[in-house]
Write a protein that holds these residues in place. Structure first.
Motif, short mmCIF file in Angstrom:
data_model
loop_
_atom_site.label_atom_id
_atom_site.label_comp_id
_atom_site.label_asym_id
_atom_site.label_seq_id
_atom_site.Cartn_x
_atom_site.Cartn_y
_atom_site.Cartn_z
N VAL A 190 0.86 -1.18 0.00
CA VAL A 190 0.00 0.00 0.00
C VAL A 190 0.90 1.23 0.00
O VAL A 190 1.86 1.31 0.77
N ILE A 191 0.57 2.18 -0.87
CA ILE A 191 1.27 3.47 -0.91
C ILE A 191 0.21 4.53 -0.66
O ILE A 191 -0.75 4.66 -1.44
N ALA A 192 0.35 5.27 0.44
CA ALA A 192 -0.76 6.11 0.89
C ALA A 192 -0.24 7.21 1.81
O ALA A 192 0.91 7.64 1.73
N VAL A 208 3.85 2.13 2.68
CA VAL A 208 4.71 3.29 2.49
C VAL A 208 3.82 4.52 2.58
O VAL A 208 2.79 4.60 1.91
N GLY A 209 4.21 5.50 3.42
CA GLY A 209 3.35 6.66 3.62
C GLY A 209 4.10 7.97 3.60
O GLY A 209 5.24 8.06 4.07
N TYR A 210 3.46 8.99 3.05
CA TYR A 210 3.92 10.36 3.17
C TYR A 210 3.33 10.95 4.46
O TYR A 210 2.18 10.68 4.79
N ALA A 211 4.11 11.78 5.16
CA ALA A 211 3.60 12.33 6.42
C ALA A 211 4.20 13.70 6.68
O ALA A 211 5.39 13.94 6.47
N ASP A 212 3.36 14.60 7.18
CA ASP A 212 3.76 15.94 7.55
C ASP A 212 4.35 15.94 8.97
O ASP A 212 4.22 14.95 9.70
N CYS A 213 4.94 17.08 9.34
CA CYS A 213 5.58 17.15 10.66
C CYS A 213 4.58 17.25 11.80
O CYS A 213 4.99 17.17 12.97
N ASN A 214 3.30 17.39 11.51
CA ASN A 214 2.30 17.36 12.58
C ASN A 214 1.54 16.04 12.61
O ASN A 214 0.51 15.92 13.27
N ASP A 215 2.05 15.02 11.89
CA ASP A 215 1.46 13.68 11.85
C ASP A 215 2.48 12.66 12.34
O ASP A 215 3.04 11.89 11.55
N PRO A 216 2.74 12.64 13.65
CA PRO A 216 3.85 11.81 14.16
C PRO A 216 3.63 10.32 14.09
O PRO A 216 4.59 9.54 14.12
N ALA A 217 2.38 9.86 14.00
CA ALA A 217 2.12 8.42 14.15
C ALA A 217 2.85 7.58 13.10
O ALA A 217 3.39 6.52 13.42
N THR A 226 6.21 -1.14 11.96
CA THR A 226 4.88 -1.39 11.42
C THR A 226 4.74 -0.78 10.03
O THR A 226 4.09 -1.36 9.15
N MET A 227 5.33 0.38 9.83
CA MET A 227 5.40 1.02 8.52
C MET A 227 6.72 0.65 7.85
O MET A 227 7.77 0.66 8.49
N GLN A 228 6.67 0.35 6.56
CA GLN A 228 7.89 0.08 5.82
C GLN A 228 8.72 1.35 5.65
O GLN A 228 9.92 1.36 5.91
N VAL A 229 8.07 2.42 5.19
CA VAL A 229 8.74 3.69 4.92
C VAL A 229 7.78 4.83 5.25
O VAL A 229 6.60 4.75 4.90
N THR A 230 8.29 5.87 5.90
CA THR A 230 7.54 7.11 6.08
C THR A 230 8.40 8.25 5.55
O THR A 230 9.54 8.43 5.97
N ILE A 231 7.84 9.04 4.61
CA ILE A 231 8.56 10.11 3.95
C ILE A 231 8.10 11.45 4.52
O ILE A 231 6.93 11.79 4.41
N PRO A 232 9.00 12.21 5.14
CA PRO A 232 8.59 13.50 5.72
C PRO A 232 8.48 14.59 4.66
O PRO A 232 9.40 14.80 3.86
#
Length: 257
Positions: A190-192, A208-217, A226-232
């Motif tokens: 899943v890419i989301a 794999v998820g994109y995440a902003d600096c106010n989305d710490p989870a 639990t997440m493969q990759v998180t891209i800030p």
């Protein structure tokens, strides 16, 4: 589109405020970290964090390390940051996972809680994987969640209510998709973003998820495995076209350009 070098991409990310001095204010970031630590599930983005993250200073430490926010707990207001080098590091990790998906002709699901900003990013990656023989998941029709509908545009699942596409952090649309697909239709990847990415990872799917600096989870999810990759990155900048060089870089790094 020409493929930017890493230094040129870093400069582009800073200039467009995808990273660097981003628009999200420090007090908003700290408020979200506190709410996550206090157990507010809205900020868990579909992950199950238990009682492992009850100190907001621990959350701040993860965000400083993995996102590049200012690590001084006394900094309470004003500007905050995302480290563009960490953004590109995340894109490189994502590219490695995309290369694996392409080689295995995997079944891949795309979804976004930020349709006004990221739908084209996801759609371009979906098209590149389809060209390599991947099976891009087509979600079942008639899915309902959070008093709205889960629909799909340009290969990307989104949340719709009242004839409009909505910004949502909820994991329930992803639950609706995965429940409807069942084990036989389960995606390999899943890419989301937001709760779509977190809930997929929580349910044992490579996410794999994109995440902003106010989305710490999602950053905590990657730290815990639990997440493969998180891209800030800032997940809603002024012009969605600003993400195009970032996407082109990622696809080139994955050998999919």
């Amino acid at each position: 589109m020409p493929i930017l070098s890493r230094p040129a991409l870093v400069e582009h990310l800073v200039r467009t405020r995808i990273a660097g001095d981003v628009a999200t204010p420090r007090d908003n970031n700290l408020s979200h970290y506190r709410k996550l630590a206090n157990g507010d599930r809205h900020y868990w983005l579909g992950l199950e964090l238990g009682d492992r993250w009850t100190d907001e200073q621990d959350v701040l430490a993860v965000m400083a390390e993995r996102c590049g926010v200012i690590d001084d707990p006394a900094h309470r207001a004003g500007q905050d940051t995302i480290d563009p080098e960490l953004t590109v590091d995340g894109l490189d990790r994502m590219a490695a996972r995309l290369r694996k998906a392409a080689a295995g002709k995997e079944r891949v699901l795309f979804a976004t809680g930020h349709p006004g900003a990221l739908i084209d990013v996801h759609s371009r990656v979906a098209a590149a994987l389809r060209a390599q023989g991947c099976d891009i998941v087509r979600i079942p029709g008639g899915l309902v969640a959070d008093e709205g509908y889960v629909v799909q545009f340009a290969d990307v699942a989104v949340f719709e209510r009242g004839a409009s596409l909505w910004h949502t952090h909820s994991p329930e649309p992803m639950n609706a998709i995965l429940d409807a697909l069942g084990e036989d239709g389960r995606p390999d990847l899943v890419i989301a973003d937001h709760g779509w990415a977190g809930r997929a990872g929580q349910r044992g799917i490579d996410s794999v998820g994109y995440a902003d600096c106010n989305d710490p989870a999602l950053f905590i999810g990657e730290a815990e495995g639990t997440m493969q990759v998180t891209i800030p990155l800032d997940d809603h900048v002024l012009d969605p076209r600003f993400y195009e060089p970032m996407t082109a870089y990622t696809l080139a790094a994955a050998g999919l350009a």
